[in-house]
Write a protein that holds these residues in place. Structure first.
Motif, short mmCIF file in Angstrom:
data_model
loop_
_atom_site.label_atom_id
_atom_site.label_comp_id
_atom_site.label_asym_id
_atom_site.label_seq_id
_atom_site.Cartn_x
_atom_site.Cartn_y
_atom_site.Cartn_z
N LEU A 134 -9.11 -1.54 -2.58
CA LEU A 134 -8.30 -2.71 -2.91
C LEU A 134 -8.51 -3.16 -4.36
O LEU A 134 -7.57 -3.67 -4.98
CB LEU A 134 -8.61 -3.85 -1.94
CG LEU A 134 -8.00 -3.67 -0.55
CD1 LEU A 134 -8.55 -4.69 0.42
CD2 LEU A 134 -6.47 -3.79 -0.61
N ARG A 135 -9.69 -2.98 -4.89
CA ARG A 135 -9.89 -3.31 -6.31
C ARG A 135 -8.97 -2.44 -7.18
O ARG A 135 -8.38 -2.92 -8.17
CB ARG A 135 -11.35 -3.12 -6.70
CG ARG A 135 -12.31 -4.14 -6.09
CD ARG A 135 -13.60 -4.23 -6.88
NE ARG A 135 -14.65 -4.93 -6.17
CZ ARG A 135 -14.73 -6.25 -6.03
NH1 ARG A 135 -13.77 -7.01 -6.54
NH2 ARG A 135 -15.74 -6.80 -5.38
N GLU A 136 -8.83 -1.19 -6.81
CA GLU A 136 -7.93 -0.31 -7.56
C GLU A 136 -6.47 -0.75 -7.39
O GLU A 136 -5.70 -0.76 -8.36
CB GLU A 136 -8.08 1.14 -7.07
CG GLU A 136 -9.40 1.78 -7.46
CD GLU A 136 -9.44 3.25 -7.06
OE1 GLU A 136 -8.38 3.80 -6.70
OE2 GLU A 136 -10.53 3.84 -7.10
N LEU A 137 -6.10 -1.13 -6.16
CA LEU A 137 -4.73 -1.57 -5.90
C LEU A 137 -4.42 -2.86 -6.68
O LEU A 137 -3.34 -3.00 -7.26
CB LEU A 137 -4.52 -1.80 -4.40
CG LEU A 137 -3.11 -2.23 -3.98
CD1 LEU A 137 -2.08 -1.15 -4.30
CD2 LEU A 137 -3.07 -2.55 -2.48
N VAL A 185 0.86 -1.19 0.00
CA VAL A 185 0.00 0.00 0.00
C VAL A 185 0.89 1.24 0.00
O VAL A 185 1.79 1.36 0.85
CB VAL A 185 -0.92 0.02 1.23
CG1 VAL A 185 -1.72 1.32 1.30
CG2 VAL A 185 -1.86 -1.19 1.21
N PRO A 186 0.71 2.17 -0.92
CA PRO A 186 1.54 3.38 -0.95
C PRO A 186 1.46 4.15 0.37
O PRO A 186 0.42 4.16 1.03
CB PRO A 186 0.93 4.20 -2.10
CG PRO A 186 0.26 3.18 -2.97
CD PRO A 186 -0.26 2.13 -2.04
N LEU A 194 -5.51 5.55 5.75
CA LEU A 194 -6.88 5.08 5.53
C LEU A 194 -7.15 3.74 6.23
O LEU A 194 -8.29 3.44 6.58
CB LEU A 194 -7.14 4.89 4.03
CG LEU A 194 -7.04 6.12 3.13
CD1 LEU A 194 -7.04 5.69 1.66
CD2 LEU A 194 -8.19 7.08 3.41
N LEU A 195 -6.11 2.93 6.41
CA LEU A 195 -6.30 1.53 6.79
C LEU A 195 -6.83 1.34 8.20
O LEU A 195 -7.75 0.55 8.43
CB LEU A 195 -4.99 0.77 6.61
CG LEU A 195 -4.37 0.79 5.21
CD1 LEU A 195 -3.11 -0.07 5.18
CD2 LEU A 195 -5.37 0.32 4.17
#
Length: 410
Positions: free
Chosen positions: A206-209, A164-165, A171-172
């Motif tokens: 997460l779909r984007e990641l 994750v950047p 956000l997490l």
């Protein structure tokens, strides 16, 4: 006596404890001890579940193949679309053959050296976080261990593991905190709604990641989960990959925060054990295990009967639930000598904090590295640590921890 064996006696049918009672939450272990003396399994009508309270009964619950993690969608399903998606596709909430396939794929990705790769990075991160804590204590007299060390450490570690950047990592934690509230009993409607919002936002992120990692793979677990294929050619679906990433964050974050917080609070209350750990760093691994046992961060783990099952003489009909009360198992005098005593030299220490059987925690090695790194940094950089104020406990039963834990120098 009429000669009836204790395990033949009927289970208790009165409510054994009120899981919302602040007095019970402050110290549930005396209640657990009293329950163990009366029997190994007790019905809890308020929670709608049977509770195993002895170590042997809890172990049987976790191992019995007639007891599984059978996911039932949160209702009404239209209100919990994202929350249900995460759990329906989770490694934790499935049984064989789905569980076997998911665990094989996830374990293969984990087995690519990610945990050992992170070990020096975790140690350096823990040192930096504790240095910030020490600086805060120096300027203000005290500082909160949870906000400065226990909370950011596992979030950063899981974010690094997943790739994750850095800009997205704040956000997490809020997402994880909101979602895990759903595991408590009798949750207010507003917290249920907050859990679903967090789940939906997390899924979308997460779909984007995942899409980014498909196009540009990196040296991270998400990239490996995208790529991994088992011998039969099966791969994780996107929903399964997303659910796996969320499970790693929620399980890895919440439990580790509370092991560190509960463990340090116990060490501060048992000064002889803290001084011993400061003087003998070789005891760090056993101190980690004792921290998990002494004040369990996860108090309860559910199973659902897929067939008629007997646990310690208690019948669990098909479709009904029974839970291993891990906090009670951890204080069972039949297994642990002086169970109410914190002993960082305790060995063996067969606590059930990481579960048992096919659902044994896949992230246990990483969690141990994180907690050991935190305790190591504290003993080296803040050896004269003391409690600066009596901490405030979170008023939750299943996920046991503190709201804040202020340390100072003695």
């Amino acid at each position: 006596m009429d000669g009836t064996a204790p395990h033949d006696l009927p289970s208790v049918t009165v409510t054994p404890f009120d899981q919302h009672d602040p007095a019970f939450l402050a110290d549930p272990y005396a209640t657990f001890a009293a329950l163990r003396e009366r029997g190994e399994v007790h019905e809890h009508p308020g929670m709608g579940i049977a509770l195993a309270v002895s170590h042997s009964a809890c172990q049987a619950v976790l191992r019995h193949r007639g007891l599984g993690r059978i996911w039932t969608d949160a209702k009404p399903v239209e209100r919990f679309t994202a929350f249900n998606l995460l759990h329906r596709n989770s490694l934790l909430e499935n049984e064989p053959p789905t569980h076997t396939r998911l665990r094989r794929l996830v374990a293969a990705a984990f087995g690519r050296g990610h945990v050992e790769r992170l070990r020096p990075w975790v140690a350096d991160l823990a040192d930096r976080l504790v240095d910030e804590l020490v600086a805060k204590i120096g300027s203000e007299g005290s500082a909160d261990l949870l906000s400065h060390v226990a909370t950011p450490l596992p979030v950063e570690v899981i974010a690094e593991l997943l790739g994750v950047p850095a800009a997205d990592r704040p956000l997490l934690q809020p997402w994880s905190n909101a979602i895990v509230k759903m595991y408590e009993y009798g949750l207010p409607a507003e917290k249920e709604a907050a859990a679903e919002r967090a789940a939906a936002e997390f899924v979308a992120y997460l779909r984007e990641l995942v899409a980014h990692r498909r196009a540009s793979p990196g040296e991270d677990l998400v990239s490996d989960l995208v790529a991994v294929t088992d011998a039969d050619g099966a791969k994780l679906t996107e929903d399964e990959l997303v659910a796996t990433a969320v499970l790693l964050l929620m399980a890895g974050h919440e439990a580790t925060v509370n092991v560190i917080g509960n463990g340090v609070r116990a060490l501060m209350a048992h000064r002889d054990q803290w001084r011993l750990l400061v003087s003998a760093p070789d005891l760090l691994p056993s101190a980690v295990e004792e921290s998990i046992r002494y004040d369990s961060p996860l108090q309860l783990f559910e199973r659902t009967a897929t067939e008629r099952v007997e646990i310690a003489g208690h019948t669990v009909p098909p479709g009904t639930k029974i839970a291993a009360l891990l906090g009670a198992a951890a204080r069972d005098p039949a297994v642990f000598a002086d169970p109410d005593v914190l002993d960082i030299t305790r060995s063996p220490n067969p606590h059930l904090g990481f579960g048992m059987g096919i659902h044994y925690c896949l992230g246990a090695p990483l969690a141990r590295i994180e907690v050991e790194a935190a305790l190591s940094a504290l003993t080296r950089r803040l050896p004269d640590a003391v409690l600066a104020a009596e901490p405030e406990r979170r008023q939750e039963f299943v996920m046991r921890g503190w709201r804040e834990l202020h340390l100072g120098r003695g």
